[in-house]
Motif scaffolding. Structure first.
Motif, mmCIF file in Angstrom:
data_model
loop_
_atom_site.group_PDB
_atom_site.id
_atom_site.type_symbol
_atom_site.label_atom_id
_atom_site.label_comp_id
_atom_site.label_asym_id
_atom_site.label_seq_id
_atom_site.Cartn_x
_atom_site.Cartn_y
_atom_site.Cartn_z
ATOM 1 N N ALA A 70 0.834 -1.210 0.000
ATOM 2 C CA ALA A 70 0.000 0.000 0.000
ATOM 3 C C ALA A 70 0.865 1.255 0.000
ATOM 4 C CB ALA A 70 -0.943 -0.007 1.199
ATOM 5 N N ILE A 71 2.010 1.191 0.684
ATOM 6 C CA ILE A 71 2.945 2.328 0.661
ATOM 7 C C ILE A 71 3.473 2.517 -0.762
ATOM 8 C CG2 ILE A 71 5.168 3.188 1.473
ATOM 9 C CD1 ILE A 71 4.597 1.712 4.128
ATOM 10 N N ALA A 72 3.815 1.421 -1.407
ATOM 11 C CA ALA A 72 4.312 1.504 -2.789
ATOM 12 C C ALA A 72 3.239 2.091 -3.703
ATOM 13 C CB ALA A 72 4.735 0.119 -3.266
ATOM 14 N N GLN A 73 1.981 1.690 -3.515
ATOM 15 C CA GLN A 73 0.889 2.211 -4.336
ATOM 16 C C GLN A 73 0.700 3.698 -4.085
ATOM 17 O OE1 GLN A 73 -2.506 3.351 -3.632
ATOM 18 N NE2 GLN A 73 -2.799 3.574 -5.824
ATOM 19 N N HIS A 74 0.774 4.121 -2.832
ATOM 20 C CA HIS A 74 0.659 5.536 -2.475
ATOM 21 C C HIS A 74 1.733 6.353 -3.213
ATOM 22 C CE1 HIS A 74 0.370 9.163 -0.001
ATOM 23 N NE2 HIS A 74 1.662 9.036 0.277
ATOM 24 N N SER A 75 2.911 5.789 -3.325
ATOM 25 C CA SER A 75 4.039 6.488 -3.957
ATOM 26 C C SER A 75 3.883 6.645 -5.462
ATOM 27 C CB SER A 75 5.347 5.748 -3.650
ATOM 28 O OG SER A 75 5.562 5.693 -2.261
ATOM 29 N N THR A 76 2.896 5.973 -6.060
ATOM 30 C CA THR A 76 2.687 6.075 -7.502
ATOM 31 C C THR A 76 1.574 7.042 -7.882
ATOM 32 O OG1 THR A 76 1.093 4.253 -7.612
ATOM 33 C CG2 THR A 76 3.450 3.682 -7.817
ATOM 34 N N THR A 77 0.946 7.673 -6.893
ATOM 35 C CA THR A 77 -0.186 8.555 -7.197
ATOM 36 C C THR A 77 0.272 9.874 -7.801
ATOM 37 O OG1 THR A 77 -0.192 9.575 -5.006
ATOM 38 C CG2 THR A 77 -1.547 7.576 -5.303
ATOM 39 N N GLU A 78 -0.622 10.509 -8.507
ATOM 40 C CA GLU A 78 -0.336 11.816 -9.114
ATOM 41 C C GLU A 78 -0.038 12.861 -8.038
ATOM 42 O OE1 GLU A 78 -2.636 15.147 -11.829
ATOM 43 O OE2 GLU A 78 -3.201 13.037 -12.064
ATOM 44 N N ALA A 79 -0.761 12.813 -6.938
ATOM 45 C CA ALA A 79 -0.545 13.774 -5.846
ATOM 46 C C ALA A 79 0.857 13.622 -5.259
ATOM 47 C CB ALA A 79 -1.606 13.591 -4.764
ATOM 48 N N PHE A 80 1.295 12.371 -5.060
ATOM 49 C CA PHE A 80 2.627 12.135 -4.522
ATOM 50 C C PHE A 80 3.691 12.606 -5.512
ATOM 51 C CE2 PHE A 80 6.380 9.649 -3.407
ATOM 52 C CZ PHE A 80 6.426 9.832 -2.037
ATOM 53 N N ALA A 81 3.471 12.373 -6.800
ATOM 54 C CA ALA A 81 4.414 12.840 -7.832
ATOM 55 C C ALA A 81 4.528 14.364 -7.820
ATOM 56 C CB ALA A 81 3.980 12.346 -9.206
ATOM 57 N N THR A 82 3.409 15.037 -7.622
ATOM 58 C CA THR A 82 3.423 16.504 -7.543
ATOM 59 C C THR A 82 4.214 16.960 -6.325
ATOM 60 O OG1 THR A 82 1.293 16.631 -8.669
ATOM 61 C CG2 THR A 82 1.967 18.574 -7.398
ATOM 62 N N LEU A 83 4.008 16.301 -5.198
ATOM 63 C CA LEU A 83 4.771 16.621 -3.988
ATOM 64 C C LEU A 83 6.267 16.426 -4.238
ATOM 65 C CD1 LEU A 83 4.864 17.243 -0.898
ATOM 66 C CD2 LEU A 83 4.722 14.768 -0.561
#
Length: 110
Positions: A70-83
Motif C-alpha cells: 500500500a505504501i508503494a501504491q501511495h508512492s505512484t499517485t499523481e498527488a505524490f508525484a506533484t509533492l
C-alpha cells in the motif's frame, strides 16, 4: 523502527518530519493537502490514515497503511508525484522518514 518498510508484514505506521525554508510553509501545506485528499480517498484503499500537523515551517506526517504494498501504491499517485516534484525547492534539508510496525489495533486496551 526502520528506515524502510521492508522488514514489516502487517500494518505500517510512517512518521515523517519535514522543515521547510522560511516563508514556504503555506506552499508546502497546499502540496500536503493534495496528498492527503488522495490518500484519504477511494483511490488509495490501502491507506488507512494520512494526517498532517504543522507548527510554523515544520510539518509532521502520520501515515498508516495496510502493508508495504500500500505504501508503494501511495508512492505512484499523481498527488505524490506533484509533492516530489515541488517539495525539494521548499524543504530546508532532507525529511526524516521512519517506519514502524503497528502493534495491535487502535481499539486495543493497554
Amino acid at each position: 523502527m526502520s528506515a524502510t518498510p521492508s522488514p514489516f508484514e502487517g500494518e505500517i505506521i510512517v512518521h515523517v518530519r519535514i522543515t521547510v525554508k522560511p516563508g514556504k510553509g503555506d506552499e508546502m501545506a497546499a502540496l500536503f493537502d493534495l496528498v492527503r485528499q488522495s490518500a484519504n480517498s477511494d483511490a488509495e484503499p490501502g491507506t488507512l490514515e494520512f494526517r498532517v500537523a504543522r507548527y510554523g515551517d515544520e510539518f509532521l506526517l502520520f501515515e498508516k497503511y495496510v502493508n508495504k504494498e500500500a505504501i508503494a501504491q501511495h508512492s505512484t499517485t499523481e498527488a505524490f508525484a506533484t509533492l516530489q516534484k515541488f517539495s525539494p525547492d521548499l524543504r530546508d534539508g532532507e525529511p526524516t522518514v521512519l517506519f514502524f510496525e503497528e502493534m495491535g489495533t487502535p481499539s486495543a486496551k493497554l
